[in-house]
Enzyme design. Sequence first.
Site, PDB file in Angstrom:
ATOM      1  N   HIS A 192       0.566  -0.988   0.333  1.00  0.00           N
ATOM      2  CA  HIS A 192      -0.317  -0.186  -0.012  1.00  0.00           C
ATOM      3  C   HIS A 192       0.906   1.081  -0.340  1.00  0.00           C
ATOM      4  CE1 HIS A 192      -3.889   2.555   0.864  1.00  0.00           C
ATOM      5  NE2 HIS A 192      -4.502   1.330   0.930  1.00  0.00           N
ATOM      6  N   GLU A 312      -2.507  -0.310  -5.643  1.00  0.00           N
ATOM      7  CA  GLU A 312      -3.267  -1.312  -4.774  1.00  0.00           C
ATOM      8  C   GLU A 312      -3.678  -2.855  -5.629  1.00  0.00           C
ATOM      9  OE1 GLU A 312      -5.898  -0.493  -1.667  1.00  0.00           O
ATOM     10  OE2 GLU A 312      -5.651   1.213  -2.099  1.00  0.00           O
TER      11      GLU A 312
END
Length: 347
Positions: A192, A312
């Site tokens: 992330h 992501e």
Amino acid sequence: MLKIRNPHLKDTKNIKSFGFLSNGEEVFCYKLFNQNGIEIEIINYGAVITSLKVPVSKNEKVDVVLGFDSLENYINSFSLPNAPYLGAIVGRYAGRINNAEFILNGNKVELTKNHGSHQIHGGIDGFSKALWEVIKYESNTIILQFISQNNDENFPGQLTTQINYKFTEENELKVEMTAKTTEDTIINLTQHSYFNLDGHSETIVNQELFVNSSKTLETNIENIPTGNYFELNRSPFDFNSPKECPTKIDNTFVLNKNDEVAATLFSTKNNLKMSFFTNQPAVHIYVGGNCFNQIKGKENVSYHTLSGICFEAQNFPDAPNHEHFPSAVLKKDETYLHKTIFKFEKI
């Protein structure tokens, strides 16, 4: 002399203390590098990438990821109105799970709720808050491991996860995630980091985005997938031809082919290009990093809604509740394998 958690680590000159958790456990920062001058720093709290410095000229390196200077700020960031998960590994399940529940092998599993009536990014104490054990460390490689106990956040099975960060001489950051479980469970991990190729103190709006996708997941007002798809052809989120980064995006793009580039980001300021590859079926793209003027980023920088863009790589959010989505089930005799590559080039 540093007291490293794993006594078998031999190279300690590029390891430094990064602070202490409330239980007294020490967190360490590990530097990786290649022969081309790229440097990356990773802490074993959340398996977080704290910095990634890329040469853009003979005498200048640019830090292209958002992060914090202290462990305290990483911990406190989870109390922000919208926790940014800066640089962390997210799990057990990245993205939202509708009503924090799903059916597995005919049984309803009710998870912890940390996003209204839903669960997001693994729950209250997910992988991003875990202290990972470093089981291998070399100048260009680090492997971290975390054992999530059975019923953590109410997920079934004891899950043993390893994250392998490796930097190649081709300026590729390879992120490989593997996991095994003691009983059938669901899993959806992601890395992330928020990127900004102009530098972490800048805005991403002048950078160019390409996404190799023809459709996104349709979502409801709470950003939960409806189960339908939205065709991107000539829509505002059609990035099949590179164009400026959007100022607001929080969408899951279905990837066309796993053996092709999934997305690219390009800085005309630094002539720096990042290409993104993954074996996952989707990439969720989010622009943000906002710290709401409550926590300062590295070098006393104020992170805002346009500070970085997050790629992501993952399965679809809420996949366990949609039979026609790719399966997120990991059976106890199987191994989960997630591969992502971030490649940097001067153009």
